[in-house]
Design a protein around this motif. Structure first.
Motif, short mmCIF file in Angstrom:
data_model
loop_
_atom_site.label_atom_id
_atom_site.label_comp_id
_atom_site.label_asym_id
_atom_site.label_seq_id
_atom_site.Cartn_x
_atom_site.Cartn_y
_atom_site.Cartn_z
N THR A 147 0.59 -1.20 -0.18
CA THR A 147 -0.05 0.04 -0.12
C THR A 147 0.74 1.35 -0.18
O THR A 147 1.96 1.14 0.23
CB THR A 147 -0.86 -0.19 1.26
OG1 THR A 147 0.02 0.21 2.37
CG2 THR A 147 -1.68 -1.26 1.22
N ILE A 148 0.48 2.30 -0.33
CA ILE A 148 1.00 3.73 -0.11
C ILE A 148 1.52 3.99 1.21
O ILE A 148 2.54 4.56 1.31
CB ILE A 148 0.12 4.67 -0.98
CG1 ILE A 148 1.15 6.06 -1.14
CG2 ILE A 148 -1.18 4.95 -0.20
CD1 ILE A 148 2.31 5.94 -1.87
N GLU A 149 0.68 3.90 2.06
CA GLU A 149 1.02 3.97 3.47
C GLU A 149 2.12 2.92 3.89
O GLU A 149 2.99 3.72 4.72
CB GLU A 149 -0.21 3.53 4.48
CG GLU A 149 -1.33 4.43 4.16
CD GLU A 149 -2.36 3.99 3.17
OE1 GLU A 149 -3.35 4.87 2.90
OE2 GLU A 149 -1.98 2.93 2.45
N ALA A 150 2.13 1.59 3.58
CA ALA A 150 3.51 0.91 3.61
C ALA A 150 4.84 1.58 2.93
O ALA A 150 5.84 1.31 3.70
CB ALA A 150 3.18 -0.46 3.48
N ARG A 151 4.49 1.93 1.70
CA ARG A 151 5.60 2.45 0.82
C ARG A 151 6.19 3.61 1.74
O ARG A 151 7.31 4.02 1.71
CB ARG A 151 5.14 2.84 -0.22
CG ARG A 151 6.25 3.44 -1.31
CD ARG A 151 7.36 2.39 -1.31
NE ARG A 151 8.35 3.04 -2.25
CZ ARG A 151 9.45 3.58 -1.76
NH1 ARG A 151 9.73 3.71 -0.56
NH2 ARG A 151 10.40 4.04 -2.76
N ARG A 152 5.37 4.61 2.04
CA ARG A 152 5.81 5.70 2.92
C ARG A 152 6.40 5.53 4.18
O ARG A 152 7.50 6.12 4.45
CB ARG A 152 4.44 6.60 3.18
CG ARG A 152 4.84 8.13 3.60
CD ARG A 152 3.51 8.93 3.90
NE ARG A 152 2.86 8.99 2.64
CZ ARG A 152 2.94 9.79 1.62
NH1 ARG A 152 4.05 10.49 1.59
NH2 ARG A 152 2.29 9.84 0.66
N ALA A 153 5.92 4.58 4.93
CA ALA A 153 6.59 4.15 5.98
C ALA A 153 8.00 3.56 5.77
O ALA A 153 8.96 3.96 6.34
CB ALA A 153 5.92 3.13 7.07
N ARG A 154 7.95 2.82 4.62
CA ARG A 154 9.48 2.30 4.71
C ARG A 154 10.41 3.31 4.14
O ARG A 154 11.48 3.24 4.31
CB ARG A 154 9.22 1.15 3.33
CG ARG A 154 10.59 0.51 3.12
CD ARG A 154 10.37 -0.70 2.12
NE ARG A 154 10.12 0.06 0.74
CZ ARG A 154 9.24 -0.59 -0.35
NH1 ARG A 154 8.65 -1.67 -0.19
NH2 ARG A 154 9.30 0.22 -1.42
N GLU A 213 10.13 6.54 4.96
CA GLU A 213 10.64 7.32 6.02
C GLU A 213 11.80 6.37 6.97
O GLU A 213 12.69 7.23 7.45
CB GLU A 213 9.56 7.54 6.88
CG GLU A 213 8.52 8.79 6.28
CD GLU A 213 7.18 9.12 6.82
OE1 GLU A 213 7.15 8.39 7.99
OE2 GLU A 213 6.52 9.82 6.39
N ARG A 214 11.54 5.10 7.17
CA ARG A 214 12.48 4.26 7.91
C ARG A 214 13.62 4.50 7.09
O ARG A 214 14.76 4.60 7.99
CB ARG A 214 11.84 3.03 7.92
CG ARG A 214 12.60 2.00 8.78
CD ARG A 214 11.80 0.79 9.29
NE ARG A 214 11.39 -0.05 7.96
CZ ARG A 214 10.23 -0.10 7.42
NH1 ARG A 214 9.26 0.81 8.05
NH2 ARG A 214 9.98 -0.70 6.40
N ASN A 215 13.82 4.14 5.73
CA ASN A 215 15.00 3.99 5.21
C ASN A 215 15.84 5.34 5.04
O ASN A 215 17.14 5.21 4.79
CB ASN A 215 14.74 3.35 3.92
CG ASN A 215 14.35 1.75 3.72
OD1 ASN A 215 14.99 1.23 4.80
ND2 ASN A 215 13.99 1.37 2.72
N SER A 216 15.34 6.39 5.06
CA SER A 216 15.78 7.58 4.91
C SER A 216 16.76 7.96 6.12
O SER A 216 17.64 8.68 6.07
CB SER A 216 14.77 8.67 4.94
OG SER A 216 14.03 8.89 5.91
N GLN A 217 16.54 7.18 7.19
CA GLN A 217 17.43 7.28 8.24
C GLN A 217 18.44 6.25 8.60
O GLN A 217 19.28 6.27 9.71
CB GLN A 217 16.61 7.17 9.65
CG GLN A 217 15.50 8.44 9.53
CD GLN A 217 15.78 9.66 9.56
OE1 GLN A 217 16.85 10.06 10.41
NE2 GLN A 217 15.36 10.55 8.54
N ASP A 218 18.47 5.46 7.65
CA ASP A 218 19.58 4.31 7.57
C ASP A 218 20.66 4.39 6.75
O ASP A 218 20.47 4.33 5.46
CB ASP A 218 18.71 3.05 7.47
CG ASP A 218 19.58 1.76 7.36
OD1 ASP A 218 20.76 1.76 7.69
OD2 ASP A 218 18.75 0.72 7.15
N ARG A 219 21.73 4.53 7.32
CA ARG A 219 22.90 4.80 6.58
C ARG A 219 23.59 3.76 5.70
O ARG A 219 24.18 3.96 4.69
CB ARG A 219 24.23 5.38 7.50
CG ARG A 219 24.94 4.44 8.27
CD ARG A 219 26.18 4.76 8.89
NE ARG A 219 26.90 3.74 9.37
CZ ARG A 219 28.19 3.42 8.70
NH1 ARG A 219 28.52 4.16 7.55
NH2 ARG A 219 28.82 2.43 9.13
#
Length: 126
Positions: free
Chosen positions: A46-53, A55-61
């Protein structure tokens, strides 16, 4: 829509930073039936799951995601990703092109740019 922030330029394509405002477009590309099969997924997210992923990945080096941009018109045509395992000194490469951008010869250049970024910027084995 904001202008993409270009990080690395090739002959026909460039890599840019991913943008939150582009998430609906990224989601459309990734939920295309050909893309779902290519990711090895059985169902699109879903778009909600994609958005959450995102946001999570943008903080992961260890996760470097790029927007693939066509230089002649500045149009985003895909995404590439490096998921790095620093301990094992390996990286998973993912490339997803927009359905209309497939078959245009972009995959080779997008791959070269992404791998080049991983090694020349020291992302992969730092």
């Amino acid at each position: 829509m904001s202008e993409p922030k270009i990080l690395l330029t090739g002959d026909k394509l460039a890599l840019g930073l991913t943008r939150a405002e582009m998430l609906p477009q990224y989601h459309r590309w990734e939920t295309d039936p050909g893309s779902v099969m290519g990711y090895g997924a059985q169902l699109p997210v879903t778009i909600e799951a994609r958005r959450a992923r995102w946001e999570r990945n943008s903080q992961d080096r260890a996760h470097s995601a790029f927007e693939v941009i066509r230089l002649d018109d500045g149009e985003p045509v895909g995404m590439s990703i490096l998921n790095v395992n620093f301990r094992k000194q390996t990286s998973e490469f993912i490339l997803g092109l927009a359905p209309q951008a497939r078959g245009c010869g972009y995959a080779t250049e997008a791959t070269r740019l992404t791998v080049d970024w991983g090694f020349t910027q020291g992302v992969v084995f730092r």
